[in-house]
Design an enzyme around this catalytic site. Structure first.
Site, PDB file in Angstrom:
ATOM      1  CB  SER A 107       0.600  16.030  -2.338  1.00  0.00           C
ATOM      2  OG  SER A 107      -0.296  15.397  -1.745  1.00  0.00           O
ATOM      3  CB  SER A 115      -3.017  16.870  -4.807  1.00  0.00           C
ATOM      4  OG  SER A 115      -2.137  16.390  -3.773  1.00  0.00           O
ATOM      5  CE  LYS A 157      -1.742  12.779  -4.060  1.00  0.00           C
ATOM      6  NZ  LYS A 157      -1.610  13.448  -2.878  1.00  0.00           N
TER       7      LYS A 157
END
Length: 573
Positions: free
Chosen positions: A24, A84, A27
């Site tokens: 993640s 997330s 992101k």
């Protein structure tokens, strides 16, 4: 990778250019492109995004988006940065790039502009895909650009929670933000392929350090390693350094073929109520004839409908009012309301129609043989929505009584199985489920209800060799066994010599002692990583102790703590 945020000077690196799964941390790029598009007028924070099926189908961690749902950009940003949420990040990617591939192309183009040489993106949320790679060096560059290029949005990475319209979202990084002095971001990441990743930034005085860790074995180990790296950075960084922001990449706009969004034209003009879906035909002409014939029997039909089965009553042709009207949000912040998308009503089950038709004989309902045959075919050919695990035996098998002893298969997990499963799942330092970038692996204990081969063989043999009833010969309990004599254990513990510890002194409250133990464990994880934290209640206060250590490790840990100016004393057996 450890870097001075102010000047970009590399203070420490180890395997920092190795391409690995970023999870993640991806992101950060999704959010960077989102901020860039907002700044150049492609859309605004209040622009409304229609959630695609692709975005809504992403695995946890999720905000809980549904296909066709409408939600403002600002709430997707909060969910992707703080919780997330994979569905929120994918929704932003589909909105900006048109689809996953289009947005990935824009991500790779931006990464090249930022100088991320060992990075290639495939999706917007970082779920493991072939060829989706990055490095600790590149992610440190990404985090530094977020800080300098969009300082007006950077504070979102230090929030412990935020309102994301659908729900309040909580930070996956709040444990490190609370434990490390000066920490204010940035992003965690976890998948089974990547391990525990973290890009973090902290400020103390005039100094600001940014660092990235890939491949941690747990949340606690990753956070301890990050604390060590940031401490090293603050030790090596000069007190006063010239601030040299990175070069802001040139804005290239949307990719060719991607829709150009105009912020002022995206405000919703109206929110019409969705109309009723057309009702599917409930049966053919023969079924209608059956219903009319049943209605004629007035003396047999009750005017009330209270005895309608629940599973049939729920399957009405007209959507219920609460399914049609959009849920009125209670948030008073900026952003359009989320419109609820009505779910399509399921079609009638053919097997239920057949059972309803077979409930009355032909002479009562007036049904023709053709109608009865159609009902029978529908009942046998089309399965119901719910398939039962059990089955009905055929008439021949039911008529013949079973022989041989009966074996009962217990489907409840045994106590020792449950204890082992719970022990495996319990990891107080593991926040992979909270980070939510991948589904948490379940304990590897399978409970089967299928008889084992030896059980089946015994049953088959018993069907021919043994009588149908078994009478137990022993009806009286056995005599109790003589009590075992107590044994004297000559050693102090079975911990292999780990009966030493370290005392950090007395504190005024249990909370203060626990906090000091946690801070100390993060500070010196090399020697205290395997020790157990224990608070002992004394008459004069609460004593903070590390226990379960060998004599050598306890002496080394105490010496290192005293070198830092901390109170420490050995605890012996």
């Amino acid at each position: 990778m450890v870097m001075d945020m102010r000047s970009g000077e590399v203070l420490y690196s180890k395997n920092a250019d190795t391409p690995l799964h970023p999870a993640s941390l991806t992101k950060m790029m999704t959010l960077y492109i989102t901020f860039q598009a907002i700044e150049h007028g492609e859309f605004s924070l209040d622009s409304i995004v229609t959630v695609t099926k692709h975005a809504a189908s992403q695995p946890p961690s999720r905000l809980g988006l549904r296909p066709g749902q409408k939600i403002a950009v600002r709430y997707l940003i909060r969910a992707a940065a703080i919780k997330s949420a994979n569905d929120a990040a994918a929704a932003l990617g589909d909105y900006i790039g048109g689809n996953e591939a289009g947005f990935a192309a824009r991500m790779n183009r931006t990464a090249k502009q930022l100088g991320m040489k060992n990075t290639h993106f495939v999706n917007a949320n970082g779920l493991t895909r072939k060829g989706h790679l990055s490095s600790a060096h590149d992610m440190t560059i990404m985090g530094r650009h977020l800080f300098f290029d969009f300082p007006q949005y950077y504070n979102i990475f230090s929030r412990h929670s935020a309102n994301a319209k659908i729900a309040t979202v909580y930070s996956t990084n709040r444990r490190f933000l609370s434990a490390y002095k000066g920490a204010d971001g940035i992003k965690t990441g976890y998948t089974s392929a990547s391990g525990f990743n973290l890009t973090a930034s902290a400020k103390r005085g005039n100094e600001r350090i940014i660092a990235t860790v890939f491949g941690g074995t747990s949340t606690a180990q990753r956070n301890a390693k990050m604390a060590t790296l940031l401490d090293l950075g603050f030790k090596r960084a000069p007190s006063n350094a010239r601030v040299l922001p990175p070069r802001v990449p040139r804005y290239l706009g949307p990719m060719k073929g991607a829709p150009m969004l105009v912020a002022q034209n995206l405000a919703p003009k109206a929110s019409p109520r969705p109309g009723n879906r057309p009702s599917p035909p409930r049966a053919d002409s023969d079924a209608i004839a059956l219903a009319l014939a049943a209605a004629v029997q007035g003396d047999q039909v009750d005017d009330s409908v209270t005895d309608t089965p629940e599973d049939v009553a729920e399957e009405t042709d007209t959507a219920a009012p609460e399914m049609q009207v959009a849920d009125a949000g209670t948030d008073t912040g900026i952003g359009a309301e989320i419109s609820a998308s009505p779910r399509p009503m399921p079609s009638p089950r053919a097997i239920q129609m057949a059972q309803a038709q077979q409930a009355k004989p032909a002479e009562v309902t007036g049904a023709t043989p053709l109608a009865q045959a159609a009902a029978s075919d529908a009942a046998s050919d089309e399965p119901s929505d719910i398939q039962l695990a059990s089955y009905e035996p055929d008439n021949a098998a039911a008529a013949k009584p079973p022989t041989g002893p009966k074996f009962v298969q217990n489907t409840a997990p045994q106590p020792e199985t449950m204890e082992l499963a719970q022990a495996r799942a319990l990891d107080l330092g593991d926040e992979s489920k909270a980070e939510g970038d991948a589904v948490e692996p379940t304990p590897g204990f399978a409970q089967t209800t299928k008889p084992q081969p030896e059980t089946t063989a015994m049953a088959n043999k018993g069907a021919t060799d043994q009588p149908s009833e078994v009478i137990l010969a022993a009806l009286t309990p056995e005599a109790p066994a003589p009590a075992a004599k107590p044994r004297v254990v000559a050693r102090l513990s079975s911990s292999g010599g780990r009966n030493w510890g370290v005392s950090l002194g007395l504190f005024g409250s249990n909370f203060a002692a626990e906090r000091h133990l946690l801070t100390t464990a993060l500070m010196d994880s090399d020697t205290l990583g395997d020790a157990l934290r224990k608070v002992a209640t004394r008459k004069t206060g609460y004593e903070a102790n590390f226990v379960g250590m060998t004599q050598d490790s306890a002496q080394l840990a105490c010496a290192r703590l005293q070198a830092r100016g901390m109170d420490c004393s050995l605890i012996g057996p």
